[in-house]
Design a protein around this motif. Structure first.
Motif, mmCIF file in Angstrom:
data_model
loop_
_atom_site.group_PDB
_atom_site.id
_atom_site.type_symbol
_atom_site.label_atom_id
_atom_site.label_comp_id
_atom_site.label_asym_id
_atom_site.label_seq_id
_atom_site.Cartn_x
_atom_site.Cartn_y
_atom_site.Cartn_z
ATOM 1 N N ALA A 14 16.130 27.618 -53.023
ATOM 2 C CA ALA A 14 17.316 28.423 -53.327
ATOM 3 C C ALA A 14 16.923 29.806 -53.816
ATOM 4 O O ALA A 14 17.512 30.825 -53.396
ATOM 5 C CB ALA A 14 18.175 27.707 -54.368
ATOM 6 N N ASP A 15 15.936 29.885 -54.707
ATOM 7 C CA ASP A 15 15.530 31.177 -55.256
ATOM 8 C C ASP A 15 14.922 32.086 -54.198
ATOM 9 O O ASP A 15 15.054 33.312 -54.265
ATOM 10 C CB ASP A 15 14.528 30.967 -56.401
ATOM 11 N N LEU A 16 14.234 31.489 -53.233
ATOM 12 C CA LEU A 16 13.599 32.265 -52.166
ATOM 13 C C LEU A 16 14.540 32.553 -51.005
ATOM 14 O O LEU A 16 14.204 33.321 -50.103
ATOM 15 C CB LEU A 16 12.370 31.510 -51.641
ATOM 16 N N GLY A 17 15.711 31.910 -51.017
ATOM 17 C CA GLY A 17 16.614 32.048 -49.878
ATOM 18 C C GLY A 17 16.046 31.396 -48.631
ATOM 19 O O GLY A 17 16.390 31.781 -47.506
ATOM 20 N N GLY A 18 15.182 30.376 -48.825
ATOM 21 C CA GLY A 18 14.538 29.725 -47.695
ATOM 22 C C GLY A 18 15.383 28.612 -47.109
ATOM 23 O O GLY A 18 16.421 28.227 -47.653
ATOM 24 N N ARG A 19 14.892 28.060 -46.025
ATOM 25 C CA ARG A 19 15.627 27.007 -45.323
ATOM 26 C C ARG A 19 14.899 25.668 -45.349
ATOM 27 O O ARG A 19 15.494 24.644 -45.688
ATOM 28 C CB ARG A 19 15.890 27.408 -43.874
ATOM 29 N N TYR A 20 13.602 25.657 -44.988
ATOM 30 C CA TYR A 20 12.887 24.391 -44.851
ATOM 31 C C TYR A 20 11.757 24.265 -45.871
ATOM 32 O O TYR A 20 11.042 25.230 -46.157
ATOM 33 C CB TYR A 20 12.284 24.247 -43.452
ATOM 34 N N ALA A 21 11.592 23.048 -46.375
ATOM 35 C CA ALA A 21 10.487 22.737 -47.281
ATOM 36 C C ALA A 21 9.823 21.450 -46.841
ATOM 37 O O ALA A 21 10.486 20.525 -46.361
ATOM 38 C CB ALA A 21 10.982 22.603 -48.714
ATOM 39 N N LEU A 22 8.518 21.396 -47.019
ATOM 40 C CA LEU A 22 7.742 20.182 -46.774
ATOM 41 C C LEU A 22 7.264 19.656 -48.117
ATOM 42 O O LEU A 22 6.696 20.406 -48.916
ATOM 43 C CB LEU A 22 6.534 20.489 -45.882
#
Length: 404
Positions: A378-386
């Motif tokens: 959320a803080d990075l504005g990212g979409r995918y995490a592993l």
């Protein structure tokens, strides 16, 4: 049912991570699990009568709370209709609890599952299997559950007499990873964790824990394990654990994960049921995979597991915004990175530290990592995490999550 339902994660929370014999040591695993479940309900507003099942992960249990999933739920005020059980996939236990919950939700077996992981390594039992048959000649031997678990996780045909440290040294030899590189990675982990503490990044995921003491109760609200005062010079002075038997040994207490105490929990449900209950999904499960490797080199387990999970999701490492790896040992992380072609200092890798700095309370780690990565995305504005980890005894577990 012709298709799987979507599974989402809501309200992941965790206790602080305590050092071995540290501030949380007076609390049992049941105490920690009960506290985190109570906080989960308080923070999320989850109606406990909506919970179908509670899955508790623990690697070093006693029979004081068997199975801890059910007992902790009852002690936290859940109704008797909320069933519960306990599982153990060693370092992957916490994440496996979440994944089991997701499978139950996806298949329609359950609508709402609470998954948690807990470990009080400070209170891991000593035990005997002989006493019930009468005292044996000579002495009644007590086994240390912590060391015994590391030595015997590979079974009869894959013994690891030097425990997990010996397997880490195996990867050091195989990949040619020197001591300085390991210490440099360990320092990076501590620096990132300390920066996250200082900025307050962990405050949203941590629930304070009250610990009784002789001078009154003390509230623990921060991780104990990150070291703001460490440096390459400090790390270089530490002696390798296997230095007496292996003059080339490199694994020290400074570049390995800690033995720790903590609990972490989350809600797993469908987006529709979350909306009905007023819960806000933070992650969606995209795919997951488990893989087996040689117990003698178990640290490489995240490689095949992650590769499978990403392939099932139709993604590559280039698509990831966060990579959370459990950091059992610095050398283990570096071996995996070599296989993936990821740089040691990649900013996506454990942006707020991991097992070396935050600590590795085995069964709690997977859900702790989930709580951390949900805020990182959320803080990075990212979409995918592993999220991935190596597992003592020769396994790797990995899951791909998408920000909801």
């Amino acid at each position: 049912m012709t298709e799987l339902r979507e599974a989402v994660v809501c309200a992941p929370v965790r206790t602080p991570v305590g050092r071995f014999g540290g501030a949380l040591a007076p609390l049992t695993a049941l105490d920690l699990a009960t506290r985190v479940l109570t906080a989960l309900v308080e923070r999320s507003g989850l109606p406990v009568d909506a919970v179908d099942d509670v899955i508790g992960a623990q690697c070093y249990p006693t029979m004081e709370a068997a199975p801890i999933g059910r007992v902790a739920a009852l002690d936290a005020g859940f109704p008797v209709t909320a069933t519960g059980y306990q599982l153990d996939r060693r370092c992957g236990s916490g994440l496996q609890a979440v994944l089991n919950g997701a499978m139950q939700v996806q298949t329609g077996v359950s609508d709402v599952v609470v998954a948690f992981g807990v470990e009080s390594m400070s209170n891991a039992p000593y035990y005997t299997e002989e006493g019930r048959r009468g005292l044996p000649p000579g002495a009644l031997v007590l086994h240390d559950a912590l060391s015994r678990g590391r030595e015997r996780a590979g079974g009869r045909f894959h013994p690891t007499p030097d425990g997990n440290i010996g397997t880490a040294e195996t990867l050091r030899r195989e990949y040619g990873i020197d001591r300085e590189r390991q210490d440099r990675y360990a320092l990076q982990s501590h620096q990132r964790a300390v920066a996250a503490q200082t900025s307050g990044a962990f405050d949203r995921e941590i629930v304070p824990v009250e610990v009784p003491g002789r001078k009154g109760a003390v509230t623990v609200a921060a991780d104990e394990h990150p070291r703001a005062d460490t440096s390459l010079e400090v790390l270089a002075k530490l002696r390798p654990a296997l230095g007496r038997s292996d003059p080339d040994a490199t694994v020290t207490a400074g570049n390995a994960s800690g033995q720790n105490d903590a609990a972490a929990a989350c809600v797993v449900t469908t987006p529709e049921r979350a909306a009905e209950l007023g819960l806000t999904p933070v992650l969606r499960l995209v795919s997951w995979a488990v893989a087996g490797v040689e117990p003698e080199r178990f640290g490489i387990g995240p490689v095949p597991a992650s590769n499978r999970a990403l392939a099932r999701a139709g993604l590559t490492f280039d698509d990831l915004d966060v990579i959370e790896l459990n950091e059992a040992f610095a050398v283990q992380v570096l071996a995996c990175l070599a296989e993936w072609g990821v740089d040691d200092d990649d900013p996506r890798l454990n942006p707020r530290g991991s097992g070396i700095s935050i600590g590795h309370p085995l069964a709690a780690t997977g859900v702790r990592m989930l709580a951390t990565l949900s805020h990182e995305l959320a803080d990075l504005g990212g979409r995918y995490a592993l999220e991935t980890m190596c597992i003592g005894g020769g396994q790797g577990l990995a899951a791909v999550f998408e920000r909801a």
